[in-house]
Design a protein around this motif. Structure first.
Motif, PDB file in Angstrom:
ATOM      1  N   ASP A 296       0.423  -1.458  -0.009  1.00 19.34           N
ATOM      2  CA  ASP A 296      -0.067  -0.723  -0.450  1.00 19.34           C
ATOM      3  C   ASP A 296       0.811   1.610  -0.154  1.00 19.34           C
ATOM      4  O   ASP A 296       2.368   1.210   0.104  1.00 19.34           O
ATOM      5  CB  ASP A 296      -0.696  -0.285   1.279  1.00 19.34           C
ATOM      6  CG  ASP A 296       0.135  -0.473   2.704  1.00 19.34           C
ATOM      7  OD1 ASP A 296       0.623   0.510   2.542  1.00 19.34           O
ATOM      8  OD2 ASP A 296      -0.193  -0.802   3.148  1.00 19.34           O
ATOM      9  N   ASP A 297       0.421   2.455  -0.164  1.00 21.12           N
ATOM     10  CA  ASP A 297       1.084   3.254  -0.716  1.00 21.12           C
ATOM     11  C   ASP A 297       1.758   3.901   0.734  1.00 21.12           C
ATOM     12  O   ASP A 297       2.780   4.038   1.073  1.00 21.12           O
ATOM     13  CB  ASP A 297      -0.282   4.966  -0.584  1.00 21.12           C
ATOM     14  CG  ASP A 297      -0.618   4.373  -2.267  1.00 21.12           C
ATOM     15  OD1 ASP A 297       0.012   3.974  -2.970  1.00 21.12           O
ATOM     16  OD2 ASP A 297      -2.185   5.899  -2.279  1.00 21.12           O
ATOM     17  N   SER A 298       0.837   3.685   2.003  1.00 23.48           N
ATOM     18  CA  SER A 298       2.330   3.636   2.862  1.00 23.48           C
ATOM     19  C   SER A 298       3.427   2.939   3.455  1.00 23.48           C
ATOM     20  O   SER A 298       4.714   3.093   3.681  1.00 23.48           O
ATOM     21  CB  SER A 298       1.719   3.538   4.649  1.00 23.48           C
ATOM     22  OG  SER A 298       0.505   2.422   4.946  1.00 23.48           O
ATOM     23  N   VAL A 300       5.065   2.392   1.038  1.00 22.26           N
ATOM     24  CA  VAL A 300       5.846   2.636  -0.653  1.00 22.26           C
ATOM     25  C   VAL A 300       7.349   3.488   0.400  1.00 22.26           C
ATOM     26  O   VAL A 300       7.688   4.608   0.031  1.00 22.26           O
ATOM     27  CB  VAL A 300       5.365   3.136  -1.535  1.00 22.26           C
ATOM     28  CG1 VAL A 300       6.393   3.910  -2.296  1.00 22.26           C
ATOM     29  CG2 VAL A 300       5.183   2.073  -2.700  1.00 22.26           C
ATOM     30  N   GLU A 301       5.805   4.376   0.771  1.00 19.22           N
ATOM     31  CA  GLU A 301       5.819   5.954   1.233  1.00 19.22           C
ATOM     32  C   GLU A 301       7.397   5.725   2.601  1.00 19.22           C
ATOM     33  O   GLU A 301       8.377   6.317   3.084  1.00 19.22           O
ATOM     34  CB  GLU A 301       5.383   6.667   2.072  1.00 19.22           C
ATOM     35  CG  GLU A 301       5.510   8.499   2.373  1.00 19.22           C
ATOM     36  CD  GLU A 301       4.599   8.984   3.512  1.00 19.22           C
ATOM     37  OE1 GLU A 301       4.913   9.814   3.772  1.00 19.22           O
ATOM     38  OE2 GLU A 301       3.041   8.547   3.105  1.00 19.22           O
ATOM     39  N   ALA A 317       7.698   7.712  -4.188  1.00 14.63           N
ATOM     40  CA  ALA A 317       6.724   6.462  -5.212  1.00 14.63           C
ATOM     41  C   ALA A 317       6.557   6.748  -6.404  1.00 14.63           C
ATOM     42  O   ALA A 317       6.999   5.673  -7.400  1.00 14.63           O
ATOM     43  CB  ALA A 317       5.854   6.986  -4.566  1.00 14.63           C
ATOM     44  N   THR A 323       7.022  -3.439  -7.381  1.00 10.24           N
ATOM     45  CA  THR A 323       6.894  -4.076  -6.076  1.00 10.24           C
ATOM     46  C   THR A 323       6.202  -4.619  -5.750  1.00 10.24           C
ATOM     47  O   THR A 323       5.967  -6.057  -6.572  1.00 10.24           O
ATOM     48  CB  THR A 323       5.550  -2.943  -5.636  1.00 10.24           C
ATOM     49  OG1 THR A 323       4.717  -3.652  -5.880  1.00 10.24           O
ATOM     50  CG2 THR A 323       6.203  -1.617  -5.619  1.00 10.24           C
TER      51      THR A 323
END
Length: 515
Positions: A296-298, A300-301, A317, A323
């Motif tokens: 999820d985006d979190s 990746v961050e 990102a 991924t």
């Protein structure tokens, strides 16, 4: 084009039915068939499609596990590290790790003590010992921020995890095991002194199997399989999600990095497929369907932020070119944090019923030892006593110096030199990839080819028809993802049109097969 999923009728009864085609299932199948047991392995999807292709791709003792006093696990893994590096030098190789240090981390003396223990918990033949370095005068310091002046270097190993699974399955099949991919075990019932199982196969339809013993190596699905067999509530497992990102390479030297972060977690930054850097992993509790796990985006961050604490070149990102995520089924040891959950394994077999062995937990480095212990538990129940054998047997393609023998240092470089002499027409980059994927088996894959044109159409960058045909006929590959991501890493260079062309080619070849 003959597929590798034929099922002789005589194989519908077996000594051992293994459920799960990840690293533990494939390793147990290989060990068992080599001890004279008849074996059927079923995997509901592709080999290594889930957890076993989503690791950080390390053969390591687990330096950070010393912090949790897991000395027995670390020693076992360190011993296995040496065995595996000698058994499969084409898909594994030694790797030196750099640990930058600053005042906000554990004291330098404590890290030195930990590395000394790591060096000496098990005898080393392949790998050099740890040492301290000045990052200002070392090539590994160049990509780092100037505030990092001191560091430590230690040794571990890199592995192509998905190919490790395939090679274990291939060795098992060549010794007589039946390997059934895309075949789900739907029912299990005790029958007399054994088990009756129903398998649902994409290739063969319904298959009824009678087995004297069953191994439940279903990974994240192991609890479900234990329940299906009437074993009640399975042993406590915690499903831990681990995600990785791939970015264009952040450094050109051969070292990897281990970074200690303010949240007490560590991440790795590893050279990957020559042109990339692999960064991971996260550790998050997971409650969803294991097959549907995604980054999820979190995450990746988080991984970008942790890398940016150390590297001069900052990433976001937008720089991520790939991924992957997986669910690790770890033993529930009541640890408060996901990072602290033990990576050790537990083998359980009810003595009051026909042998049904549950495999709980584990890590890729100790898979061979796990398989050895599993067979040591099962053999007395099955009335056999063949000795263990896998510690001294190379995996397919790993006999780079002498057929059937484990290698010594420098074997891969010597093999590459011989390959350059025997196949001068192979471009250097392609020759190296073939050697890393197949070792001595590349001669089988290349066949009578004497020029690039003999390899057929280039279906994706660096991926030719002859290799794809080999992967389908010999290594159970069925889909574009099987080939682009698990059998090879050509997916890193492929565009959507390459994926579509490869899928079209596979469908065309499949349509030519008799019903």
């Amino acid at each position: 084009m003959k597929m590798t999923n034929d099922l002789p009728a005589a194989k519908r009864s077996c000594d051992l039915l293994i459920i799960g085609g990840g690293i533990n299932g494939a390793g147990i199948a290989r060990d068992a068939i080599g001890r004279g047991l008849s074996v059927i392995l079923c995997e509901q999807h592709d080999l290594a499609q889930h957890t076993s292709s989503a690791s950080t791709k390390l053969i390591h003792g687990g330096l950070r596990y010393l912090e949790y006093y897991e000395f027995k696990l670390v020693r076992k893994a360190l011993l296995e590290r040496e065995v595996l590096l000698r058994a499969a030098p084409h898909i594994m190789h030694p790797l030196r790790f750099v640990m930058p240090h600053d005042a906000g981390q554990r004291p330098a003396w404590m890290i030195r003590a930990g590395l000394f223990l790591y060096d000496h918990l098990a005898h080393r033949k392949f790998l050099p010992a740890s040492n301290g370095i000045s990052l200002r005068g070392h090539e590994a310091g160049t990509p780092l921020k100037g505030s990092y002046r001191k560091g430590f270097v230690y040794s571990d190993g890199w592995v192509d995890d998905a190919r490790l699974v395939v090679l274990n399955a291939l060795d098992a099949q060549e010794r007589g095991a039946t390997i059934l991919t895309r075949t789900k075990c739907t029912t299990i019932a005790q029958q007399g002194q054994g088990w009756q199982a129903t398998l649902d196969s994409e290739d063969h339809g319904r298959i009824d199997v009678h087995a004297r013993a069953i191994v439940n190596a279903a990974g994240p699905w192991a609890g479900q399989m234990a329940n299906a067999a009437g074993g009640g509530k399975g042993h406590g497992l915690r499903l831990i999600k681990g995600s990785h990102i791939i970015v264009p390479r952040l450094f050109s030297h051969p070292y990897a990095y281990i970074f200690q972060n303010p949240d007490k977690r560590i991440i790795f930054a590893i050279p990957y497929q020559d042109e990339f850097t692999l960064i991971g992993t996260t550790d998050l509790e997971y409650t969803g369907e294991p097959g549907a796990v995604r980054i999820d985006d979190s995450e990746v961050e988080y991984l970008c932020q942790m890398a940016n604490r150390y590297f001069s070149k900052q990433i976001s990102a937008a720089d991520v070119v790939g991924t992957y995520s997986g669910v690790r089924p770890l033993l529930d040891d009541a640890s408060q944090s996901a990072s602290a959950v033990t990576r050790d394994y537990l083998l359980e077999c009810d003595p009051a019923a026909p042998p049904f062995l549950n495999v709980w937990g584990g890590k890729i480095t100790t898979y061979r030892k796990l398989a050895e212990e599993a067979l040591d538990m099962l053999q007395p129940r099955l009335g056999t006593s063949a000795p263990d054998w896998t510690a001294t047997a190379p995996l397919p393609g790993g006999d780079l110096q002498q057929p059937g023998a484990l290698v010594r240092k420098g074997a891969f470089d010597q093999f590459m030199a011989r390959l350059g002499q025997s196949h001068p027409w192979l471009p250097a980059k392609l020759a190296k990839r073939y050697a890393r994927c197949y070792g001595t088996r590349l001669l089988h894959m290349l066949g009578d080819a004497t020029k690039i044109a003999d390899l057929g159409e280039e279906l994706a960058p660096g991926l030719y028809e002859r290799e794809v045909r080999y992967l389908v006929e010999v290594e159970w590959a069925r889909s574009a993802d099987d080939i682009l991501w698990r059998r090879t890493k050509c997916g890193l260079y492929a565009k959507p049109q390459h994926h579509a062309r490869l899928t079209q080619w596979l469908n065309h070849e499949r349509a030519k097969q008799p019903a």
